[in-house]
Motif scaffolding. Sequence first.
Motif, mmCIF file in Angstrom:
data_model
loop_
_atom_site.group_PDB
_atom_site.id
_atom_site.type_symbol
_atom_site.label_atom_id
_atom_site.label_comp_id
_atom_site.label_asym_id
_atom_site.label_seq_id
_atom_site.Cartn_x
_atom_site.Cartn_y
_atom_site.Cartn_z
ATOM 1 N N ASN A 92 0.565 -1.336 0.163
ATOM 2 C CA ASN A 92 0.166 -0.071 -0.254
ATOM 3 C C ASN A 92 0.811 1.258 0.175
ATOM 4 N N ASN A 162 -11.742 4.594 4.375
ATOM 5 C CA ASN A 162 -10.654 3.633 4.378
ATOM 6 C C ASN A 162 -10.679 2.491 3.364
ATOM 7 N N HIS A 163 -10.117 3.877 2.282
ATOM 8 C CA HIS A 163 -9.832 3.309 1.618
ATOM 9 C C HIS A 163 -8.536 3.694 0.737
ATOM 10 N N TRP A 164 -6.928 3.281 0.431
ATOM 11 C CA TRP A 164 -5.509 3.231 1.143
ATOM 12 C C TRP A 164 -6.106 4.588 -0.157
ATOM 13 N N THR A 243 -8.494 5.915 7.285
ATOM 14 C CA THR A 243 -8.269 4.833 6.781
ATOM 15 C C THR A 243 -8.030 3.354 8.691
ATOM 16 N N GLN A 248 -6.184 -1.845 4.323
ATOM 17 C CA GLN A 248 -6.278 -0.452 4.190
ATOM 18 C C GLN A 248 -5.143 0.167 4.433
#
Lengths: 303, 309
Positions: A92, A162-164, A243, A248
């Motif tokens: 990530n 909450n999404h990278w 996040t 994530q």
Amino acid sequence: MTAVTAGELGGLKPARRGSIQKSRRQALFWSYVFLVIFAIFFLTPPIYMLVTSLKSSGEISAVTNPWWVYQPTLENYVELLTQNQFLVFFRNSVVVSVTVVAITMLISVPAAFALSRMKFWGSATLATGVFLTYLIPETLLFIPLFKIFAFLRDVTGIEFINHWWILIILYPTLSVPFCTWIMIGYFASIPKELDEAALIDGAGYIQMLTKIFIPVALPGIIAATIFAFTVSWANFLYPLAFTTSADQLVLPVGIVTTLIKGDVYNWGQIMAGSLLCAAPPLIVYAFLMDYYIAGLTAGATKG
Amino acid sequence: MAELAAEAVRVPAGVRHTSLQKFMRRRSTIAFAMTLPLIVLIVALVIYPAFYSMYLATLNKSMQRFVGLGNFEFLFRRATFWMVVKQSCIFAISAVFFKALIGFFVAHFVHTIPTKGQRKWRGMLMVPWVIPTAISTIGWFWLFDPSYSAFNWLLGKFGVDPVPWLGHPLWARFSVILVNVWYGAPFFMIMYLAALKSVPEQLYEAAAIDGANWFQRLWYITLPMMRNIIAITVLFSLIVTFANFDIVRILTAGGPVDQTHVFATWAFLLGIQGNDIPLGAAVSLFMLPILGVSAIFILRGVRRRTIEA
């Protein structure tokens, strides 16, 4: 000593030179003494992290000298690198940083070129505005941004938080203003004669940018790239606020929130993970130190 | 001008006027297109949120009702708020002061030693600045750990009682400042070193011949020559330190009993963790005044520098 007063100046020359040399030697001696002291202060935490990362958990909790490793082991590193979770954080982080660097350069290089060379209505104000935005700290913006993205979810149905990849939207706010600002400085230092020569040869503005400005200002571009990379690699506040799910997270937050489970601190692993996270910026710095430092000082000295 | 030179070569005399206009139009269109992504980014993700935050601060907790200055009134009546104000100021001012002081002296020491060794020392001394703050703060947290503190072990060897680094309010305040100084001093060092390099060597030679001692050289040559860069660096750092989040968050998370909270960490606690976004926004807005004042002075310094150059 340099306590040579005006009266003594007419005196013997060799004596004065000797005293200046002596004071030089003394200054040198004390400089080294203090440099060693400060180097110890500056390097203690990373070295201690390295020492801890090489210990087994048994040795960490044993009552021995904490500053020394008696049975060095790489088990912490092996465990982390075979553990899927840590690799996800690493991936990530890499994806986010590389994308942010690309976006930053695509936005800031053309903008800096336009602002430094193609004077248009409001360009000077805009350049100052870019600098001012750089001064607005992220800690002022994260709450409204959080609310804005929550609102956008309600409108568009896309879940941003909450999404990278939301970090790819957020990090350019940190990197673009500064990179644009230092690129303006670098571009401004390129002699005007080069533009004229290019224009006479019939080059357009785009060609001028790609064929002259980017090659000539390459040191500045490298410095800006390094800055964008380190900023997006190291940021802690945005990922912490935006996040939460374990898959994530990016590196710094991942280490802080998942390796510290409640009251159980697996310090060997935390330190190993921390050092692995610190490694990419340190490697970049080790190989490109001059560019790194040029970028740092350019912010205030050029412009 | 470059444009005119190009014009003279390219355009025959008869059609000069209209095509010049076209050219100008094209130039500014291209320039605008090139800056457009930047403008969109800054307006959408920096300026709009900054103003939106002021609006948010006037809403109630569920963000459905306008309460005017109600949030601020509420904050002013809380003792914790005033403590956060005090702690933020103590934190920022003392940290910046020591960063500047240490940076200044270390830069001097590096400058004094022979040039070929300077790179090596500079490289080593910059390490705290290069490591991500969150990461190095974890390292410090482990150094301060109550049961395994490596510092306390060392102190124990000298017969000193263990220090509650993060457990006692005063020590915790000291510790967050210490970590901030550790992290930020290399930045000052590198800026001052760059400034020192730009002071002409002849000035020192002249002073040495006139018999000036090290303090006189520092006071009458080095400081005046570096004044601008010192001012800019200090103001810059003041903004960043005032808005610091990582160090306090990881080391103490505001504790013990909220004694080490600064604006950013308290705003995070109230706004994100406590789910009271308007109150969090109101707290973070208190960073604005110091920001504005510093920004004005920095801008003046930067402008002056541009004119000089």
